[in-house]
Design a protein around this motif. Structure first.
Motif, PDB file in Angstrom:
ATOM      1  N   CYS A  62       0.806  -1.226   0.000  1.00  0.00           N
ATOM      2  CA  CYS A  62       0.000   0.000   0.000  1.00  0.00           C
ATOM      3  C   CYS A  62       0.834   1.268   0.000  1.00  0.00           C
ATOM      4  CB  CYS A  62      -0.946  -0.004   1.201  1.00  0.00           C
ATOM      5  SG  CYS A  62      -0.117  -0.110   2.808  1.00  0.00           S
ATOM      6  N   GLY A  63       2.110   1.158  -0.352  1.00  0.00           N
ATOM      7  CA  GLY A  63       2.905   2.372  -0.443  1.00  0.00           C
ATOM      8  C   GLY A  63       4.146   2.337   0.420  1.00  0.00           C
ATOM      9  N   LYS A  64       4.718   3.493   0.606  1.00  0.00           N
ATOM     10  CA  LYS A  64       6.025   3.658   1.245  1.00  0.00           C
ATOM     11  C   LYS A  64       6.136   2.973   2.602  1.00  0.00           C
ATOM     12  CE  LYS A  64       8.471   7.440   3.545  1.00  0.00           C
ATOM     13  NZ  LYS A  64       7.832   7.201   4.849  1.00  0.00           N
ATOM     14  N   ASP A  65       5.161   3.146   3.464  1.00  0.00           N
ATOM     15  CA  ASP A  65       5.241   2.606   4.825  1.00  0.00           C
ATOM     16  C   ASP A  65       4.333   1.395   5.021  1.00  0.00           C
ATOM     17  OD1 ASP A  65       7.164   4.342   5.582  1.00  0.00           O
ATOM     18  OD2 ASP A  65       5.888   5.654   6.776  1.00  0.00           O
ATOM     19  N   HIS A  66       4.174   0.601   3.976  1.00  0.00           N
ATOM     20  CA  HIS A  66       3.356  -0.612   4.084  1.00  0.00           C
ATOM     21  C   HIS A  66       3.818  -1.507   5.229  1.00  0.00           C
ATOM     22  CE1 HIS A  66       1.534  -4.456   3.142  1.00  0.00           C
ATOM     23  NE2 HIS A  66       2.711  -4.983   2.893  1.00  0.00           N
ATOM     24  N   GLY A  67       5.121  -1.614   5.416  1.00  0.00           N
ATOM     25  CA  GLY A  67       5.660  -2.478   6.464  1.00  0.00           C
ATOM     26  C   GLY A  67       5.555  -1.898   7.858  1.00  0.00           C
ATOM     27  N   PHE A  68       4.956  -0.709   7.979  1.00  0.00           N
ATOM     28  CA  PHE A  68       4.848  -0.035   9.274  1.00  0.00           C
ATOM     29  C   PHE A  68       3.377   0.109   9.673  1.00  0.00           C
ATOM     30  CE2 PHE A  68       8.746   1.067   7.223  1.00  0.00           C
ATOM     31  CZ  PHE A  68       9.697   1.141   8.230  1.00  0.00           C
ATOM     32  N   MET A  69       2.577  -0.876   9.305  1.00  0.00           N
ATOM     33  CA  MET A  69       1.125  -0.790   9.497  1.00  0.00           C
ATOM     34  C   MET A  69       0.603  -2.061  10.171  1.00  0.00           C
ATOM     35  SD  MET A  69      -1.514   0.281   6.485  1.00  0.00           S
ATOM     36  CE  MET A  69      -3.265   0.475   6.784  1.00  0.00           C
ATOM     37  N   PRO A  70       0.998  -2.296  11.423  1.00  0.00           N
ATOM     38  CA  PRO A  70       0.594  -3.540  12.083  1.00  0.00           C
ATOM     39  C   PRO A  70      -0.860  -3.524  12.535  1.00  0.00           C
ATOM     40  CG  PRO A  70       1.821  -2.175  13.608  1.00  0.00           C
ATOM     41  CD  PRO A  70       1.858  -1.467  12.275  1.00  0.00           C
ATOM     42  N   VAL A  71      -1.362  -4.723  12.774  1.00  0.00           N
ATOM     43  CA  VAL A  71      -2.690  -4.922  13.357  1.00  0.00           C
ATOM     44  C   VAL A  71      -2.488  -5.585  14.713  1.00  0.00           C
ATOM     45  CG1 VAL A  71      -4.903  -6.101  13.131  1.00  0.00           C
ATOM     46  CG2 VAL A  71      -3.744  -5.217  11.088  1.00  0.00           C
ATOM     47  N   VAL A  72      -3.057  -5.013  15.756  1.00  0.00           N
ATOM     48  CA  VAL A  72      -2.961  -5.602  17.093  1.00  0.00           C
ATOM     49  C   VAL A  72      -4.369  -5.681  17.678  1.00  0.00           C
ATOM     50  CG1 VAL A  72      -1.972  -5.446  19.402  1.00  0.00           C
ATOM     51  CG2 VAL A  72      -0.645  -4.657  17.429  1.00  0.00           C
ATOM     52  N   VAL A  73      -4.729  -6.877  18.135  1.00  0.00           N
ATOM     53  CA  VAL A  73      -6.044  -7.101  18.739  1.00  0.00           C
ATOM     54  C   VAL A  73      -5.842  -7.638  20.148  1.00  0.00           C
ATOM     55  CG1 VAL A  73      -8.255  -8.298  18.564  1.00  0.00           C
ATOM     56  CG2 VAL A  73      -7.042  -7.616  16.480  1.00  0.00           C
ATOM     57  N   GLU A  74      -6.462  -6.991  21.114  1.00  0.00           N
ATOM     58  CA  GLU A  74      -6.427  -7.467  22.500  1.00  0.00           C
ATOM     59  C   GLU A  74      -7.761  -8.136  22.815  1.00  0.00           C
ATOM     60  OE1 GLU A  74      -5.368  -4.751  25.543  1.00  0.00           O
ATOM     61  OE2 GLU A  74      -3.351  -4.375  24.749  1.00  0.00           O
ATOM     62  N   VAL A  75      -7.694  -9.401  23.177  1.00  0.00           N
ATOM     63  CA  VAL A  75      -8.887 -10.145  23.576  1.00  0.00           C
ATOM     64  C   VAL A  75      -8.894 -10.214  25.097  1.00  0.00           C
ATOM     65  CG1 VAL A  75     -10.132 -12.320  23.397  1.00  0.00           C
ATOM     66  CG2 VAL A  75      -8.808 -11.481  21.440  1.00  0.00           C
ATOM     67  N   VAL A  76      -9.937  -9.670  25.704  1.00  0.00           N
ATOM     68  CA  VAL A  76      -9.995  -9.565  27.162  1.00  0.00           C
ATOM     69  C   VAL A  76     -11.282 -10.201  27.678  1.00  0.00           C
ATOM     70  CG1 VAL A  76      -8.611  -7.453  27.160  1.00  0.00           C
ATOM     71  CG2 VAL A  76     -11.099  -7.287  27.048  1.00  0.00           C
ATOM     72  N   SER A  77     -11.349 -10.371  28.984  1.00  0.00           N
ATOM     73  CA  SER A  77     -12.556 -10.917  29.604  1.00  0.00           C
ATOM     74  C   SER A  77     -13.698  -9.913  29.472  1.00  0.00           C
ATOM     75  CB  SER A  77     -12.295 -11.219  31.079  1.00  0.00           C
ATOM     76  OG  SER A  77     -12.046 -10.011  31.787  1.00  0.00           O
ATOM     77  N   GLU A  78     -14.921 -10.391  29.676  1.00  0.00           N
ATOM     78  CA  GLU A  78     -16.078  -9.498  29.572  1.00  0.00           C
ATOM     79  C   GLU A  78     -16.008  -8.391  30.617  1.00  0.00           C
ATOM     80  OE1 GLU A  78     -20.004 -11.023  28.765  1.00  0.00           O
ATOM     81  OE2 GLU A  78     -19.195 -13.040  28.455  1.00  0.00           O
ATOM     82  N   GLU A  79     -15.491  -8.710  31.802  1.00  0.00           N
ATOM     83  CA  GLU A  79     -15.377  -7.695  32.848  1.00  0.00           C
ATOM     84  C   GLU A  79     -14.392  -6.603  32.441  1.00  0.00           C
ATOM     85  OE1 GLU A  79     -15.039 -10.942  33.280  1.00  0.00           O
ATOM     86  OE2 GLU A  79     -16.940 -11.412  34.294  1.00  0.00           O
ATOM     87  N   LYS A  80     -13.231  -7.016  31.918  1.00  0.00           N
ATOM     88  CA  LYS A  80     -12.236  -6.030  31.490  1.00  0.00           C
ATOM     89  C   LYS A  80     -12.744  -5.231  30.289  1.00  0.00           C
ATOM     90  CE  LYS A  80      -8.079  -8.402  33.155  1.00  0.00           C
ATOM     91  NZ  LYS A  80      -6.787  -9.036  32.774  1.00  0.00           N
ATOM     92  N   TYR A  81     -13.491  -5.903  29.425  1.00  0.00           N
ATOM     93  CA  TYR A  81     -14.030  -5.196  28.261  1.00  0.00           C
ATOM     94  C   TYR A  81     -15.032  -4.126  28.697  1.00  0.00           C
ATOM     95  CZ  TYR A  81     -16.349  -4.343  23.795  1.00  0.00           C
ATOM     96  OH  TYR A  81     -16.877  -3.749  22.679  1.00  0.00           O
TER      97      TYR A  81
END
Length: 389
Positions: A245-264
Motif C-alpha cells: 500500500c505504499g512507502k510505509d506498508h511495512g509499518f502498518m501492524p494490526v494488534v487485537v487485544e482479547v480480554v474478559s467481559e469484565e475487562k471489556y
C-alpha cells in the motif's frame, strides 16, 4: 627446517582457530532454540475457523508429501534402473490409455476429496450473521481506524498507529520484542463473542490480517467487505497489512487485544469517559503555546512518516514543509490541503481522520515549526468553516 616446521604448525593452528568459531556457529544455528525462533509453522489458532484451517493445512501437507515422495520415487527408480549403461533402450510408444486415465482420474478424486472440507471451512469463514458486536475498520496510509458500530462500545472510534520508536527503526536503538508489531491503541474485543469486521479504505487498497484468527480481508476504497472471528482465548494477537500500500506498508501492524467481559466492560467505560472529557468546546480560543504542543503530537502521529520530523520531507513524493509555499502561504489553502488532500499526489485527506481541533493544531505547528516562524494561531472555528465548503 625448524622454521618450516614451526611455520606449518602455526598455519595448522590458525586453520583450527578459524574453523572453530565457524563450527560453533553452525551448531548454534541448528540448535533447538534457533529453530524455535524461526517459527516456520502457522500461528497457534485461537478461533474455531482458524483451527479448521490449521487442520486442513496439516492434512494437505501430508497429502502433498505422499504425492511428492511417490512421484519422485518412480522418477528416481526409472532413471537409475533403466539407464542406457545397463542396456535399456527407450520405448517408442506414444500413448497409454490406462496410464492417462489413471493420472487424470486419481488427481481429480483427490481434488474432490479436498474440496469438501475446504468448502465447508470457507462457508463458515463467510458466515457473518448474528454478531455480538460490529467494528468498522478503515485503512489509511499507514494506520488503521476503528469505529465500534454496535454493542456496548457503539460510538467509540479512534486511530491505531505504529508505536515502535523511530530510534529503533533508524537503527539507533536495539530492536524491541514486538518491533514493527506494536501500536498505540489496539482493537479491544471480549473473549468468546462473535465480532463482525467491516473493512474499507480511505486511499488505496489495504488488507486487515490476523493469522491467529484466520482472518485476512481486503480493505478497498469505496467498498465494504466483511469477515468475523470469535476468539476463544484471552491475549494479544498481532498481524499486519497484507496488501502492498505504499512507502510505509511495512509499518502498518494490526494488534487485537482479547480480554474478559469484565475487562471489556471496564475498557468501554473508560473510552466513553475519555470521549466525554475531550468533547470539544467550539467557543474555546487557543493560545499559541498550547496549540503547538498539541500540534506537535498530531504531526508526529500523522505527518512525520512522510514529511519527516525535521520537515525536510522525502522529495519529490513527499515535499518539504520547512520553508514551503503551502506552510508559509495563505492559511486557508494550508487548511484545505490538510482537510481534503490533493488529487494525483501522495497527500491524503485528513478531514475524516482528525477533528477540527487537531487539524487546527497541526496546521499551526507546521506554520510555526522549523524555520516557519509565522507566529500564527489557527482556531478550530476556521477549520470548521472550511470543512463545510
Amino acid at each position: 627446517m625448524a622454521r618450516n616446521s614451526n611455520s606449518n604448525r602455526d598455519s595448522n593452528c590458525l586453520r583450527r582457530g578459524s574453523t572453530g568459531p565457524f563450527i560453533a556457529g553452525l551448531l548454534a544455528l541448528f540448535s533447538g532454540a534457533a529453530n524455535a525462533a524461526w517459527e516456520l509453522n502457522l500461528q497457534e489458532p485461537v478461533t474455531a475457523v482458524a483451527r479448521r484451517v490449521y487442520e486442513l493445512h496439516n492434512l494437505l501437507l501430508w497429502v502433498i508429501v505422499v504425492i511428492f515422495v511417490g512421484v519422485f520415487a518412480v522418477v528416481a527408480y526409472s532413471l537409475f534402473y533403466h539407464r542406457k549403461s545397463r542396456g535399456h533402450k527407450a520405448a517408442d510408444f506414444h500413448d497409454n490409455t490406462t496410464v492417462e486415465l489413471a493420472w487424470t482420474i486419481v488427481p481429480a478424486l483427490i481434488l474432490v476429496a479436498i474440496a469438501f472440507p475446504a468448502t465447508s471451512a470457507l462457508v463458515d469463514m463467510r458466515d457473518t450473521s448474528e454478531p455480538d458486536l460490529t467494528v468498522k475498520v478503515t485503512g489509511y496510509q499507514w494506520k488503521w481506524g476503528y469505529e465500534y458500530l454496535t454493542g456496548d462500545a457503539a460510538g467509540v472510534k479512534y486511530m491505531s498507529v505504529l508505536s515502535t520508536p523511530r530510534e529503533q527503526i533508524e537503527n539507533k536503538a536495539p530492536k524491541g520484542e514486538h518491533y514493527l508489531l506494536e501500536v498505540d491503541r489496539p482493537l479491544v474485543v471480549p473473549v468468546g463473542k462473535k465480532v463482525r469486521i467491516l473493512t474499507t479504505a480511505n486511499d488505496v487498497i489495504h488488507n486487515w490480517a490476523v493469522p491467529a484468527f484466520a482472518v485476512k480481508t481486503d480493505a478497498v476504497p469505496g467498498f465494504l467487505r466483511d469477515t468475523w472471528f470469535r476468539a476463544e482465548k484471552e491475549g494479544t494477537y498481532r498481524g499486519q497489512c497484507s496488501e502492498l500500500c505504499g512507502k510505509d506498508h511495512g509499518f502498518m501492524p494490526v494488534v487485537v487485544e482479547v480480554v474478559s467481559e469484565e475487562k471489556y466492560a471496564a475498557w468501554v467505560g473508560e473510552q466513553k469517559q475519555q470521549l466525554a472529557a475531550v468533547a470539544e468546546d467550539p467557543n474555546k480560543v487557543w493560545a499559541l503555546d498550547e496549540q503547538l504542543a498539541l500540534g506537535e503530537k498530531v504531526y508526529a502521529t500523522n505527518c512525520a512518516a512522510c514529511h519527516q520530523a525535521n520537515g525536510a520531507g522525502l522529495p519529490p513524493a513527499f515535499p518539504a514543509l520547512d520553508g514551503s509555499k503551502i506552510a508559509t502561504g495563505p492559511r486557508e489553502a494550508h487548511i484545505e490541503m490538510v482537510l481534503k488532500g490533493k488529487a494525483g499526489t501522495a497527500m491524503a485527506a485528513f478531514g475524516e481522520q482528525l477533528s477540527d481541533t487537531d487539524i487546527a493544531a497541526v496546521v499551526a505547528y507546521e506554520r510555526n515549526a522549523w524555520n516557519n516562524k509565522l507566529g500564527e494561531v489557527i482556531q478550530p472555528a476556521e477549520v470548521k468553516a472550511l470543512r463545510g465548503k
